[in-house]
Design an enzyme around this catalytic site. Structure first.
Site, short mmCIF file in Angstrom:
data_model
loop_
_atom_site.label_atom_id
_atom_site.label_comp_id
_atom_site.label_asym_id
_atom_site.label_seq_id
_atom_site.Cartn_x
_atom_site.Cartn_y
_atom_site.Cartn_z
CE1 TYR A 1 60.90 43.92 51.26
CE2 TYR A 1 60.89 42.41 49.55
CZ TYR A 1 61.37 42.52 50.89
OH TYR A 1 62.40 41.87 51.00
CB SER B 1 64.28 41.25 47.90
OG SER B 1 63.16 40.58 47.51
#
Length: 336
Positions: A168, A143
């Protein structure tokens, strides 16, 4: 080739399955269909690929697509080690496209254990099975959030990424570290893909494009964080998947068979301008509530995709206007 696509009921996973089937690959999809967001959307994506699920499902029994003879689906949770071990033994995959994960930056602040289970333990089960079954190439979703507090613009794969601002992001960086160790120790070819704000038809309802579209069409206020002074490298989903499939077909051949690539549009746009495009296509004005930046957010994402372009000829071609138009047409048909 025979490909396992995890997260097959997810946004990017759905498009990846369709692209692989279109080019003649044999595909096995996997997803646990959790309720992080409305499962109707996940079942809708599956139905579009001929996977119809009713009642209880056996994780050891595949569901055959009614549209594609070369596609079947398993409902399996990443943390179900027994089911994953049996799946890898039964199917004998050539390559893995690992897109399943617990998504969402803000959700990770209140629900950290969900990320530790799926993004760390689940990833470990996938990569260990890839080693044990001599998988030719493991491609996995990272990501843009791994760049965290990085201030070098545009974000390059060579930048330091040791300052995450969300759990995350930390789990995604952990995946990259584990992958490097496996590539070094076991010569397992791995490639991590850092996605940049993917949007388009069938997109996630917790993402800004979906939230903005829904609120504007209903005449409801939208939350514009950091008072609009935020930029995102919005990347149309089919451009992203073009990069995914190109990478999947060519494993690293370096001494340590490990690579990381950005997949983005290389053209960040301010939230105000993105909202303006939605206003144009819907013909409705947004009601904006300007707010402070939220914990876990960064002010700008901007992908340097020169490495992916050099190695694979990757070049996104969908403009914001085209992408928002396609998203709006889908939204009117499926959501409104």
């Amino acid at each position: 080739m025979k490909v396992l696509v995890t997260g097959a009921a997810g946004f990017i996973g759905y498009y990846t399955v369709k692209r692989l089937l279109a080019q003649g690959d044999e595909v096995v999809g996997l997803d646990n269909i959790n309720d992080y967001y409305d499962v109707k959307l996940k079942y809708g994506r599956l139905s579009e690929t001929g996977i119809e699920i009713s009642g209880q499902t056996n994780p050891h029994q595949p569901i055959q697509s009614t549209l594609y003879p070369s596609y079947r689906f398993y409902k399996i949770d990443l943390t179900d080690k027994e089911a994953l071990d049996a799946l890898f033994k039964r199917e004998a995959f050539d390559v893995i496209c690992h897109l399943a994960a617990q998504a969402g930056v803000r959700y990770s602040i209140d629900n950290p254990l969900a990320y530790l289970q799926s993004n760390l333990i689940g990833f470990q089960y996938i990569i260990e099975n890839s080693r044990n079954h001599r998988i030719k190439h493991l491609v996995y979703a990272s990501s843009s959030s791994v760049y965290g507090m990085n201030t070098h613009i545009p974000f390059s794969e060579t930048d330091q990424v040791d300052t995450p601002v969300s759990l995350y992001a930390a789990t995604k960086k952990s995946n990259e570290l584990v992958a490097h160790a496996y590539s070094k120790l076991y010569q397992l070819p791995t490639t991590g893909l850092r996605f940049f704000t993917v949007y388009g038809p069938w997109g996630r309802p917790d993402m800004a494009p979906f939230l903005f579209m829904r609120a504007i069409l209903k005449g409801e206020p939208i939350q514009v964080f950091n008072h609009g002074k935020m930029s995102r490298d919005f990347t149309y989903v089919e451009d992203v998947v073009e990069g995914v499939v190109k990478v999947l077909g060519k494993s690293p051949d370096e001494t340590i068979p490990y690579r990381i690539y950005n997949i983005g549009n290389s053209s960040p746009i301010e939230l105000e301008n993105f909202i303006s495009e939605i206003e144009k296509v819907t013909g409705k004005a947004a009601v904006k509530n300007y707010m402070d930046i939220q914990p876990g957010d960064v002010t700008c994402t901007y992908a340097d995709t020169s490495l992916l372009e050099k190695d694979f000829g990757y070049k996104p071609h969908t403009s914001i206007k085209e992408g928002i138009g396609a998203f709006y047409r889908w939204y009117k048909e499926w959501i409104v």
